[in-house]
Design a protein around this motif. Sequence first.
Motif, PDB file in Angstrom:
ATOM      1  N   GLU A  18       0.852  -1.320   0.077  1.00 32.28           N
ATOM      2  CA  GLU A  18      -0.108   0.297  -0.003  1.00 32.28           C
ATOM      3  C   GLU A  18       0.923   1.231  -0.138  1.00 32.28           C
ATOM      4  O   GLU A  18       1.964   1.246   0.824  1.00 32.28           O
ATOM      5  CB  GLU A  18      -1.046  -0.193   1.151  1.00 32.28           C
ATOM      6  CG  GLU A  18      -1.958  -1.146   1.117  1.00 32.28           C
ATOM      7  CD  GLU A  18      -3.051  -1.082   2.240  1.00 32.28           C
ATOM      8  OE1 GLU A  18      -3.946  -1.639   2.131  1.00 32.28           O
ATOM      9  OE2 GLU A  18      -2.623  -0.420   3.654  1.00 32.28           O
ATOM     10  N   PRO A  19       0.487   2.247  -0.908  1.00 36.30           N
ATOM     11  CA  PRO A  19       1.390   3.308  -1.048  1.00 36.30           C
ATOM     12  C   PRO A  19       1.331   4.669  -0.261  1.00 36.30           C
ATOM     13  O   PRO A  19       2.133   5.534  -0.288  1.00 36.30           O
ATOM     14  CB  PRO A  19       1.016   3.746  -2.562  1.00 36.30           C
ATOM     15  CG  PRO A  19      -0.424   3.585  -2.681  1.00 36.30           C
ATOM     16  CD  PRO A  19      -0.588   2.362  -1.890  1.00 36.30           C
ATOM     17  N   THR A  20       0.277   4.435   0.718  1.00 39.34           N
ATOM     18  CA  THR A  20      -0.013   5.755   1.328  1.00 39.34           C
ATOM     19  C   THR A  20      -0.592   5.761   2.681  1.00 39.34           C
ATOM     20  O   THR A  20      -1.017   4.443   3.057  1.00 39.34           O
ATOM     21  CB  THR A  20      -1.041   6.873   0.543  1.00 39.34           C
ATOM     22  OG1 THR A  20      -1.013   7.958   1.183  1.00 39.34           O
ATOM     23  CG2 THR A  20      -2.431   6.172   0.402  1.00 39.34           C
ATOM     24  N   GLY A  21      -0.923   6.401   3.621  1.00 42.43           N
ATOM     25  CA  GLY A  21      -1.476   6.212   4.735  1.00 42.43           C
ATOM     26  C   GLY A  21      -0.389   5.849   5.735  1.00 42.43           C
ATOM     27  O   GLY A  21       0.651   6.120   5.728  1.00 42.43           O
ATOM     28  N   ILE A  22      -0.905   4.756   6.708  1.00 40.92           N
ATOM     29  CA  ILE A  22       0.086   4.275   7.440  1.00 40.92           C
ATOM     30  C   ILE A  22       1.152   3.376   7.120  1.00 40.92           C
ATOM     31  O   ILE A  22       2.131   3.104   7.741  1.00 40.92           O
ATOM     32  CB  ILE A  22      -0.439   4.068   9.074  1.00 40.92           C
ATOM     33  CG1 ILE A  22      -1.357   2.821   8.829  1.00 40.92           C
ATOM     34  CG2 ILE A  22      -1.238   4.984   9.675  1.00 40.92           C
ATOM     35  CD1 ILE A  22      -1.895   2.118  10.116  1.00 40.92           C
ATOM     36  N   ALA A  23       0.739   2.619   5.988  1.00 38.97           N
ATOM     37  CA  ALA A  23       1.336   1.523   5.427  1.00 38.97           C
ATOM     38  C   ALA A  23       2.788   1.655   5.181  1.00 38.97           C
ATOM     39  O   ALA A  23       3.890   0.916   5.749  1.00 38.97           O
ATOM     40  CB  ALA A  23       0.812   0.979   4.089  1.00 38.97           C
ATOM     41  N   PRO A  24       3.422   2.856   4.722  1.00 39.25           N
ATOM     42  CA  PRO A  24       4.674   3.013   4.662  1.00 39.25           C
ATOM     43  C   PRO A  24       5.439   3.213   5.759  1.00 39.25           C
ATOM     44  O   PRO A  24       6.575   2.776   5.839  1.00 39.25           O
ATOM     45  CB  PRO A  24       4.851   4.486   3.770  1.00 39.25           C
ATOM     46  CG  PRO A  24       3.510   4.393   2.950  1.00 39.25           C
ATOM     47  CD  PRO A  24       2.549   4.011   3.980  1.00 39.25           C
ATOM     48  N   TYR A  25       5.033   3.620   6.894  1.00 40.28           N
ATOM     49  CA  TYR A  25       5.753   3.731   7.939  1.00 40.28           C
ATOM     50  C   TYR A  25       5.741   2.448   8.820  1.00 40.28           C
ATOM     51  O   TYR A  25       6.827   2.233   9.479  1.00 40.28           O
ATOM     52  CB  TYR A  25       4.721   4.786   9.046  1.00 40.28           C
ATOM     53  CG  TYR A  25       4.739   6.376   8.400  1.00 40.28           C
ATOM     54  CD1 TYR A  25       6.083   6.869   8.407  1.00 40.28           C
ATOM     55  CD2 TYR A  25       3.722   6.626   7.999  1.00 40.28           C
ATOM     56  CE1 TYR A  25       6.099   8.006   7.841  1.00 40.28           C
ATOM     57  CE2 TYR A  25       3.827   7.812   7.323  1.00 40.28           C
ATOM     58  CZ  TYR A  25       5.002   8.746   7.491  1.00 40.28           C
ATOM     59  OH  TYR A  25       5.014  10.045   6.899  1.00 40.28           O
ATOM     60  N   VAL A  26       4.769   1.667   8.768  1.00 37.57           N
ATOM     61  CA  VAL A  26       4.756   0.401   9.432  1.00 37.57           C
ATOM     62  C   VAL A  26       5.617  -0.697   8.541  1.00 37.57           C
ATOM     63  O   VAL A  26       6.502  -1.165   9.177  1.00 37.57           O
ATOM     64  CB  VAL A  26       3.452  -0.421   9.445  1.00 37.57           C
ATOM     65  CG1 VAL A  26       3.501  -1.747   9.865  1.00 37.57           C
ATOM     66  CG2 VAL A  26       2.136   0.531  10.082  1.00 37.57           C
TER      67      VAL A  26
END
Length: 419
Positions: A18-26
């Motif tokens: 997933e490219p956006t939201g919290i996914a990149p941080y997790v």
Amino acid sequence: MVIPAGSVLVFSLNFAPEPTGIAPYVSALVRGLASRRTNLAVLTAHPHYPDWKITPGYGQWSRSEQIDGVSVSRLRHFVPSQPSPLPRALSEVTFGIRQSFARWGRPASIVALSPALLSSALVRLRSRLTHRSTPFVVWVQDLYGIGISETGQGGGLAARIIRNVEGWLLRSASTVVVIHDRFADRVHDDFGVPRERIAVIRNWTHLPPLPPADVAAVRALHGWSSDEVVVVHTGNMGVKQGLHHVVDAGRLAHERGENVRFVLVGNGSQRDELQQRVDSEPTTTELLPPLGDRDFTDMLQAADILLVNELPGVAEMAVPSKLTSYFAAGRPVLAATDSTGITAQEVRAASAGLVVAAGDPAALLAGVSSLISDRAHADQMGHNGKRYRETVLDETFAIDRFDSLLADLIAAAAEKHPA
């Protein structure tokens, strides 16, 4: 998926690709922790955000894979096509049930993400029954109770239920990790979580150092002339972004003959409605789909101004993740938001842009004019944001802190409950 004993087990609704939201941080946290410790495992959903439909190739009842050397187990859950509050709550509950009945093994510590609040609460309930001595960390990216209040979603009973669930989850955790000092204050003041059980670890930019973009070529590719002012907003198109006000600002620019183009890049629950507004009235606002990493970073650098737009009243519920990417791009930020809120505080702390009133298309357009009237000052704001990203929002520092926190919790649990 077999989870090795002694793993750090991460529960998250969102994860790569997933490219956006919290996914990149997790995903970045998991990748960073995996480079520092041996065993790590993730229980997550199939990629579905921000489109709210499962990515082609995914969607099996269960699926195991390796991502950056980490064991990732994906669980099928209900994904609503229209993510209004009740369907989203059902989505989180179905995911939480699937996580709760999965095999966990004997992890050394557990990290659960909020969002998703309801699934994380179900995971915590399971952990209290079967893994009572295992340290449990809640990593808070958004505060649900405040979000319901600030966006006007959900009635009084729903808000009370969410607030009670959120309070129980946070108070029951071994440690609550928040992404901003203002969040720490709210978690302590609103929910009674002791200060010593709250850790502030800032989000970081998930983008590597950006290769210089060919600005003229990028603008030509998108049909932007060299003399128009291009204002770009990226990321989720949901209720809290209030992007209909940006469409109205584009209509006002058209009426006044001002050479300002607003570009909304991304997807979300409000995208179709926004597109209908754009198609039904003269406006200088246009919508583009989500972009790949290189096209995304090129567009950020090709913009004259990068926009954060929030619904009036949204002040405390979240720190927009797009800010970290905006700062990395070195462009001035225009924040249409509550002047006393977290977003405004962050932009001012970085000296990276200008804050104007939320929900006011004329104020938004005036903010654009103010930034463009002094290009040298605007460029300096862009440089300031880049410096802030390289210091305060450093990824290595944040992941080192998270790793140290987990190590301390694991060591304390081992001392208290020797094998």
